[in-house]
Scaffold this motif. Structure first.
Motif, short mmCIF file in Angstrom:
data_model
loop_
_atom_site.label_atom_id
_atom_site.label_comp_id
_atom_site.label_asym_id
_atom_site.label_seq_id
_atom_site.Cartn_x
_atom_site.Cartn_y
_atom_site.Cartn_z
N VAL A 44 0.26 -11.22 31.22
CA VAL A 44 -0.09 -12.62 30.93
C VAL A 44 -0.49 -12.76 29.47
O VAL A 44 -0.06 -13.69 28.78
CB VAL A 44 -1.20 -13.12 31.88
N ALA A 47 2.52 -12.61 27.30
CA ALA A 47 3.24 -13.88 27.34
C ALA A 47 2.56 -14.93 26.46
O ALA A 47 3.23 -15.67 25.73
CB ALA A 47 3.35 -14.39 28.78
N LEU A 48 1.24 -14.98 26.50
CA LEU A 48 0.51 -15.93 25.66
C LEU A 48 0.71 -15.63 24.18
O LEU A 48 0.90 -16.55 23.37
CB LEU A 48 -0.97 -15.92 26.01
N TRP A 58 6.57 -23.77 27.37
CA TRP A 58 6.19 -23.01 28.56
C TRP A 58 7.41 -22.66 29.41
O TRP A 58 7.55 -21.54 29.87
CB TRP A 58 5.20 -23.80 29.41
N PHE A 65 8.48 -11.92 31.43
CA PHE A 65 7.06 -12.21 31.64
C PHE A 65 6.84 -12.80 33.03
O PHE A 65 7.79 -13.18 33.71
CB PHE A 65 6.57 -13.19 30.58
N TRP A 68 6.11 -18.97 34.22
CA TRP A 68 5.39 -19.77 33.23
C TRP A 68 4.19 -20.48 33.85
O TRP A 68 3.18 -20.66 33.19
CB TRP A 68 6.33 -20.77 32.55
N VAL A 71 1.24 -18.07 33.77
CA VAL A 71 0.72 -17.89 32.41
C VAL A 71 -0.02 -19.15 31.98
O VAL A 71 -1.09 -19.07 31.37
CB VAL A 71 1.87 -17.57 31.44
#
Length: 73
Positions: A44, A47-48, A58, A65, A68, A71
């Motif tokens: 996570v 991904a951020l 997003w 990942f 969305w 995340v």
């Protein structure tokens, strides 16, 4: 936990093992009761970091990942 080293990094924004070691103590612990989280917190965070660096939306998050929605939450 994910073992991501320099040889297996998918994106330049992925956390190194050293960065993960420094960040991990500040993250919330897994609750003793209830459902266990299905998403790995390291993924996570990766991904951020990817979204912050790329400026992508997003829904444009690569499939490498977690979803969305996970995340984003």
């Amino acid at each position: 936990m994910a073992k991501i080293t320099n040889e297996t990094k998918r994106y330049p924004t992925d956390l190194t093992d050293e960065e993960w070691t420094l960040i991990q103590p500040f993250l919330p612990k897994v609750a003793r009761r209830g459902c266990r989280p299905q998403a790995d917190l390291r993924e996570v965070l990766n991904a951020l970091r990817y979204l912050a660096r790329s400026g992508g939306g997003w829904r444009m998050l690569p499939h490498d990942f977690p979803p969305w929605q996970t995340v984003y939450w």
